[in-house]
Design an enzyme around this catalytic site. Sequence first.
Site, PDB file in Angstrom:
ATOM      1  N   HIS B  85      -1.106  -1.300   1.753  1.00 56.46           N
ATOM      2  CA  HIS B  85      -1.523  -0.575   2.948  1.00 56.46           C
ATOM      3  C   HIS B  85      -0.737   0.702   3.161  1.00 56.46           C
ATOM      4  CE1 HIS B  85      -2.853  -4.776   4.073  1.00 56.46           C
ATOM      5  NE2 HIS B  85      -3.961  -4.081   4.007  1.00 56.46           N
ATOM      6  N   ILE B  92       0.144   5.070   6.524  1.00 56.30           N
ATOM      7  CA  ILE B  92       0.136   3.615   6.617  1.00 56.30           C
ATOM      8  C   ILE B  92      -1.147   3.167   7.292  1.00 56.30           C
ATOM      9  CG2 ILE B  92       1.355   1.596   7.508  1.00 56.30           C
ATOM     10  CD1 ILE B  92       3.815   3.573   7.828  1.00 56.30           C
ATOM     11  N   CYS B  93      -1.767   2.223   6.674  1.00 57.91           N
ATOM     12  CA  CYS B  93      -2.971   1.668   7.279  1.00 57.91           C
ATOM     13  C   CYS B  93      -2.575   0.392   8.010  1.00 57.91           C
ATOM     14  CB  CYS B  93      -4.020   1.379   6.214  1.00 57.91           C
ATOM     15  SG  CYS B  93      -5.518   0.644   6.851  1.00 57.91           S
ATOM     16  N   ALA B  94      -2.253   0.536   9.239  1.00 61.61           N
ATOM     17  CA  ALA B  94      -1.860  -0.623  10.037  1.00 61.61           C
ATOM     18  C   ALA B  94      -2.527  -0.512  11.398  1.00 61.61           C
ATOM     19  CB  ALA B  94      -0.338  -0.683  10.203  1.00 61.61           C
TER      20      ALA B  94
END
Lengths: 636, 153
Positions: B85, B92-94
């Site tokens: 992620h 950041i893919c959060a």
Amino acid sequence: MGNSSSSSSSGRGHQDETVDYGALVPQGVYTGTQDWNQQIVAQLIVSRKLAPFYRPLEDYEDSWDDEQILAARKELPDPDNADTVTRIETTSISSSHSGKSRRSSSHKEPAKPEAQVYRGAVECPICFLYYPANINRSRCCDQAICTECFVQIKRSEPTTTHIVSEQAACPYCVQENFGVTYCPPQWRAGLGSDHGSWSDISRSPSEPTSRPTHKRRQKSFGADSPEVVLTDHIRPDWEAKLEAVRAAVARRANRRIIMRQVGDRLIPVGVTSGRVHALSPEEAAAAESAPSSRRNRRRGNGGNDGNETQYMGMSGQDLEELMMMEAMRLSLLEHEEHQRKEAVEKKKKDAETAAAASPGDGAAGESSSSSVPASTIGPLATLNMTTPSMGGSGPSSPTRLTVKSNSLHPSSSNPNLSSSSQGGHSPTQSSRHGTTDSVDSLIAGRKSWSISRSKTPPPPSQAQKSTSSVPAFSTLRAAMASTSTAAAVLRSSSSASNPDASTPVPTITLNDPSTSKHAPQSSGDTTTTNGSVSTVYSEVHSTDPSHIGTNHGDSSERQLSPLTNGTSSSTISGAENTETSIDDSVSVTAGEDTDTERNGYGVLESSPESVAREPLLAKGGAGSAGLTMHIEEVLK
Amino acid sequence: MTSISVRRLQKELTEIQNEGCPVGINLLKADDFQTWFFTLEVMGDSLYQGEAYTLMFRFEPQYPISSPAVQFVVSHDKQAPIHPHVYSNGHICASILGSEWSPVLSVVAVCVTLQSMLASCKKKERPPDNDRYVRTAPDNPKKTVFHYDDDTV
């Protein structure tokens, strides 16, 4: 902040501005726009369903005395407030404070109710400021939240790329449909108190001192409980906003550039508003005459759901400007295209004159000229443009332009087409005339050409160019794909321009409904189904002349057969952004989505270029998805 | 009258300075209330043992109502952790940095969350669409609409 100042400035005369020593308006914790309904919020505060906007304390200690508390109150932005503070201090009310057990400072001086309300202040977990303990509580998980923060929490704003409005979730427990409850003090002061009289205050001091300790609530409240204030309650316009965005998107999808034919080119002269009534007279008439269901469908192409949004007023000034700019760009593009086309045409003509002996099949027009069909187009053409954002996400999202030409005089338009097509392969034409329904419809009705392209020029043109010295399609396309469309176009045009241009060949797509249904073909081959032939073109990646030539021959043959059947539709689906389609207004693909996305070129393609494309074909699936073709059915 | 973000960040900073950061997280730089830097290490047994990364927080005036822009710093001597992620440009893919951001979260809470995201990683790899994304990614990851397809993080 006049409210607060006046309210705290003491005196019963001003009490109407406060509720329990808090204000009806925010105290400046947040500086952004106040986009909630302030009247509703004020009413809720007065009715004690929402905590007033208390001036928060920067900090709080239980040991503080009133003066310290008042001193800790956040300074208000405007000068009045400084004034206020001093006045408050002088306003100390002498009264019996029996209940001050907690007040360590009580011995010093008479309690001030304004300070007393802060006894036992709690920190709002969001802004980290301190508020009177009877603060709002989240309906779901009973967590504290001050009114300043509560009014900040709202649904996600719908955007043109994300047309949904999700309920605000509780910041603490993430439960949907955030709302709060408020437990007012036992006493009342200011607005909503019995008489709003001083007597209230005189009696109040004792009350506030009985520090409003928060008793653990027994339960959580449902979103529909009467004591709950939801974020949606204070922003009742969320739905309207959502609708507005929807309408904007829909409108964009329906927007057309009004083109005027000058000589053999089309000049953009304006942009329609995207509303039905703003369409050109004929079109409007057609739309009105058309059954509502059809209209719906047409609009549906734009990706909006529902008519009603169509008619909503929109503030699209910037959009309009954008559209105009796009129109300019298009015009330029068109011009180059035209030049290029002319060159190609000329060549083609020369080459094909001999072959073209049999007249007729050109009638439908050649798909060869994918791009802007300047000469052949009827007097009015409308460009339907969709701004890139529509499709959704990335920068790469294509701009879709649909050019619609409404030829007022069907007959005239037809002739044009035929003439243009003449250059192509004649045999098909003749056969076609006889049998093709689509052609007939074309003639009868007005023709609409939709040229949709994103930043890249339509593939067909490329194909045409192939003969001339045109940069390889792929290159060009890449260039186009990049943000600098204009540059790319220029480049291509320059290379393409050929002095000896005959009449530009418009791409005409006749979508015969029936044919279109059959049209879907993934392969480059033309399929002939029951008399309907559909050719799907994907972008041409190879501009190799030889290719073209060979293809050319093949294509013509294929097409011929379909034509004879009576319905021929060739669909050129450009890959990603590039698609040019001219569709007969009459024809709307009823069937598959894929059809709609593709352009059907009902007209025979006699031009070699078109053929050239064929081989490359890879059903423009990906591309077509990105670009939805507009097929407008104007007729019927 | 300072903005809510400054006001709150001031308090968060005070708290960090008074009470320190959780283990593995250190405040690197917080000279103003626009951009903060933290170092992040995953403690204990993990794929990232012994590796230190730098996190950059960028705050808007609407913080904490609006989420901070958080990313790993990528420079000549700093890399983003290799994680399904985390894009190679540091983005950041959060979900908590996007749609699931809550104003109740704090800078330290974000650090802790990212720390645990790394700690729970099973395989060091880039997101499948890393190259494509990185090619066109905006400078500010908040401008990216991520699709959160993995709720295990």
